[in-house]
Design a protein around this motif. Sequence first.
Motif, mmCIF file in Angstrom:
data_model
loop_
_atom_site.group_PDB
_atom_site.id
_atom_site.type_symbol
_atom_site.label_atom_id
_atom_site.label_comp_id
_atom_site.label_asym_id
_atom_site.label_seq_id
_atom_site.Cartn_x
_atom_site.Cartn_y
_atom_site.Cartn_z
ATOM 1 N N ALA A 43 -20.092 -8.704 -67.710
ATOM 2 C CA ALA A 43 -19.516 -9.836 -68.439
ATOM 3 C C ALA A 43 -20.072 -9.913 -69.858
ATOM 4 O O ALA A 43 -20.271 -11.005 -70.405
ATOM 5 C CB ALA A 43 -19.764 -11.146 -67.685
ATOM 6 N N GLY A 44 -20.386 -8.742 -70.435
ATOM 7 C CA GLY A 44 -20.812 -8.675 -71.826
ATOM 8 C C GLY A 44 -22.253 -9.032 -72.089
ATOM 9 O O GLY A 44 -22.640 -9.238 -73.249
ATOM 10 N N ARG A 45 -23.092 -9.071 -71.040
ATOM 11 C CA ARG A 45 -24.505 -9.403 -71.252
ATOM 12 C C ARG A 45 -25.363 -8.703 -70.204
ATOM 13 O O ARG A 45 -24.862 -8.229 -69.186
ATOM 14 C CB ARG A 45 -24.716 -10.907 -71.188
ATOM 15 N N PRO A 46 -26.693 -8.647 -70.430
ATOM 16 C CA PRO A 46 -27.571 -8.014 -69.441
ATOM 17 C C PRO A 46 -27.552 -8.786 -68.124
ATOM 18 O O PRO A 46 -27.573 -10.019 -68.109
ATOM 19 C CB PRO A 46 -28.954 -8.071 -70.097
ATOM 20 N N HIS A 47 -27.513 -8.043 -67.047
ATOM 21 C CA HIS A 47 -27.425 -8.634 -65.703
ATOM 22 C C HIS A 47 -28.418 -7.893 -64.815
ATOM 23 O O HIS A 47 -28.460 -6.662 -64.806
ATOM 24 C CB HIS A 47 -26.005 -8.486 -65.172
ATOM 25 N N LEU A 48 -29.217 -8.655 -64.060
ATOM 26 C CA LEU A 48 -30.271 -8.060 -63.235
ATOM 27 C C LEU A 48 -29.729 -7.634 -61.877
ATOM 28 O O LEU A 48 -29.029 -8.399 -61.212
ATOM 29 C CB LEU A 48 -31.413 -9.062 -63.036
ATOM 30 N N VAL A 49 -30.101 -6.429 -61.479
ATOM 31 C CA VAL A 49 -29.785 -5.906 -60.157
ATOM 32 C C VAL A 49 -31.091 -5.741 -59.384
ATOM 33 O O VAL A 49 -32.027 -5.094 -59.870
ATOM 34 C CB VAL A 49 -29.054 -4.552 -60.242
ATOM 35 N N VAL A 50 -31.175 -6.343 -58.216
ATOM 36 C CA VAL A 50 -32.310 -6.158 -57.308
ATOM 37 C C VAL A 50 -31.791 -5.302 -56.161
ATOM 38 O O VAL A 50 -31.119 -5.800 -55.263
ATOM 39 C CB VAL A 50 -32.862 -7.505 -56.797
ATOM 40 N N PRO A 51 -32.038 -3.985 -56.186
ATOM 41 C CA PRO A 51 -31.358 -3.078 -55.252
ATOM 42 C C PRO A 51 -31.726 -3.343 -53.802
ATOM 43 O O PRO A 51 -32.812 -3.847 -53.491
ATOM 44 C CB PRO A 51 -31.799 -1.687 -55.709
ATOM 45 N N TYR A 52 -30.813 -2.980 -52.937
ATOM 46 C CA TYR A 52 -30.925 -3.187 -51.490
ATOM 47 C C TYR A 52 -31.095 -1.832 -50.820
ATOM 48 O O TYR A 52 -31.266 -0.802 -51.493
ATOM 49 C CB TYR A 52 -29.672 -3.935 -51.020
ATOM 50 N N SER A 53 -31.066 -1.796 -49.495
ATOM 51 C CA SER A 53 -31.309 -0.559 -48.753
ATOM 52 C C SER A 53 -30.419 -0.491 -47.524
ATOM 53 O O SER A 53 -30.306 -1.470 -46.780
ATOM 54 C CB SER A 53 -32.775 -0.487 -48.304
ATOM 55 N N LEU A 54 -29.814 0.664 -47.309
ATOM 56 C CA LEU A 54 -29.101 0.927 -46.061
ATOM 57 C C LEU A 54 -29.813 1.978 -45.224
ATOM 58 O O LEU A 54 -29.294 2.401 -44.190
ATOM 59 C CB LEU A 54 -27.661 1.367 -46.342
ATOM 60 N N ASP A 55 -31.000 2.421 -45.658
ATOM 61 C CA ASP A 55 -31.753 3.371 -44.827
ATOM 62 C C ASP A 55 -32.798 2.637 -43.994
ATOM 63 O O ASP A 55 -32.886 2.842 -42.794
ATOM 64 C CB ASP A 55 -32.379 4.491 -45.682
ATOM 65 N N ALA A 56 -33.562 1.743 -44.607
ATOM 66 C CA ALA A 56 -34.500 0.900 -43.861
ATOM 67 C C ALA A 56 -33.741 -0.338 -43.394
ATOM 68 O O ALA A 56 -33.986 -1.453 -43.850
ATOM 69 C CB ALA A 56 -35.693 0.535 -44.739
ATOM 70 N N ASN A 57 -32.840 -0.112 -42.467
ATOM 71 C CA ASN A 57 -31.857 -1.142 -42.123
ATOM 72 C C ASN A 57 -31.484 -1.005 -40.644
ATOM 73 O O ASN A 57 -31.186 0.100 -40.181
ATOM 74 C CB ASN A 57 -30.617 -0.946 -43.006
ATOM 75 N N ASP A 58 -31.473 -2.129 -39.937
ATOM 76 C CA ASP A 58 -31.197 -2.067 -38.498
ATOM 77 C C ASP A 58 -29.755 -1.701 -38.175
ATOM 78 O O ASP A 58 -29.429 -1.425 -37.015
ATOM 79 C CB ASP A 58 -31.597 -3.375 -37.805
ATOM 80 N N PHE A 59 -28.869 -1.662 -39.171
ATOM 81 C CA PHE A 59 -27.489 -1.284 -38.868
ATOM 82 C C PHE A 59 -27.414 0.145 -38.335
ATOM 83 O O PHE A 59 -26.439 0.520 -37.695
ATOM 84 C CB PHE A 59 -26.597 -1.478 -40.103
ATOM 85 N N LYS A 60 -28.483 0.918 -38.538
ATOM 86 C CA LYS A 60 -28.499 2.291 -38.038
ATOM 87 C C LYS A 60 -28.588 2.350 -36.515
ATOM 88 O O LYS A 60 -28.406 3.409 -35.924
ATOM 89 C CB LYS A 60 -29.633 3.069 -38.691
ATOM 90 N N PHE A 61 -28.848 1.223 -35.855
ATOM 91 C CA PHE A 61 -28.722 1.180 -34.392
ATOM 92 C C PHE A 61 -27.263 1.321 -33.956
ATOM 93 O O PHE A 61 -26.990 1.709 -32.819
ATOM 94 C CB PHE A 61 -29.263 -0.141 -33.839
ATOM 95 N N LEU A 62 -26.337 0.980 -34.842
ATOM 96 C CA LEU A 62 -24.935 0.906 -34.469
ATOM 97 C C LEU A 62 -24.091 1.970 -35.155
ATOM 98 O O LEU A 62 -22.880 1.800 -35.324
ATOM 99 C CB LEU A 62 -24.375 -0.490 -34.783
ATOM 100 N N ILE A 63 -24.727 3.068 -35.547
ATOM 101 C CA ILE A 63 -23.998 4.215 -36.074
ATOM 102 C C ILE A 63 -24.451 5.464 -35.328
ATOM 103 O O ILE A 63 -25.552 5.503 -34.761
ATOM 104 C CB ILE A 63 -24.192 4.398 -37.592
ATOM 105 N N VAL A 64 -23.612 6.461 -35.316
ATOM 106 C CA VAL A 64 -23.940 7.715 -34.638
ATOM 107 C C VAL A 64 -25.123 8.377 -35.332
ATOM 108 O O VAL A 64 -25.197 8.410 -36.559
ATOM 109 C CB VAL A 64 -22.716 8.644 -34.628
#
Length: 302
Positions: free
Chosen positions: A199-220
Amino acid sequence: MSEHQRDLVGYGAEPPHAAWPGGARVAVSLVLNYEEGGERSVLEGDPASEGYLHEIVGAPPVVGGRDLNAESMFAYGARAGFWRVHRTLAEHGAPLTVHAVGQALERNPEAARVMGAAGWEVAGHGWRWTDYRQVPEDAERAEIARCSATIERLCGRRPVGWYTGRTSRATRRLVAEEGGFLYDSDDYSDDLPFYVEAAGRPHLVVPYSLDANDFKFLIVHGFTTADDMLGYLVDTFDALHAEGADRPRMMSVGLHCRIIGRPGRIRALDGFLRHVGRRGGAWITTRERIARHWLATHPPAR
């Protein structure tokens, strides 16, 4: 396409010194995704039932009808899993950020009240737990506002963070234009916060993780037992802890009520918090506090 230019360089070989409070080597961000009641359902006018992230891995959605098995698995997260996670975090006194779907909170206001009473940060996670890639921009803007208003009403404080997960091309710009958010977490590309232009200005991103994530219980080929997840979390923390002697890092841990909240999996969360406590050198905190620290310590270049 200009809204999301790819950056494959980042901080390079010399990332900034995070200067976490207390000289911590690792800022640990625990994130609980609260989605139960916002998933796809023909009851909501969707063309099919929810087919993503439930226990029957790979089962196709029911087109034009309800999948009562899937519905009850999501209900478990709200009815039982949430409270198991809440008890575990309370035992450790661990702070948490919630990625909260607005409609899910509205359907379990007691859980929303408890989140606010616990002092957890509640960030926005969409009005519904759906894919926003094909949602018209005006509709997405309205749903960001609706989710934010619902969180403020039910939890006592408006969100300052945002994570859609399945974003549209416009999501980040819409979040930045809204004006009330400190950061978003729709990114997985670094071990430290960073700035982009939105939106034309600096914007902060606080990155997330899909590796250290319990959703991996529900994928092959993901996690099978609590020991699988615990081992991965410990290995991740220990590697970042070693690197943090010179360059402090950030570690995100993704959790879901209906996944980690199962009795056979909760030990992964409990064991990880015990390990971090024994090892020391960690700042277990919310994403809001990480964002505020970064904005004050490493403000955007003007």
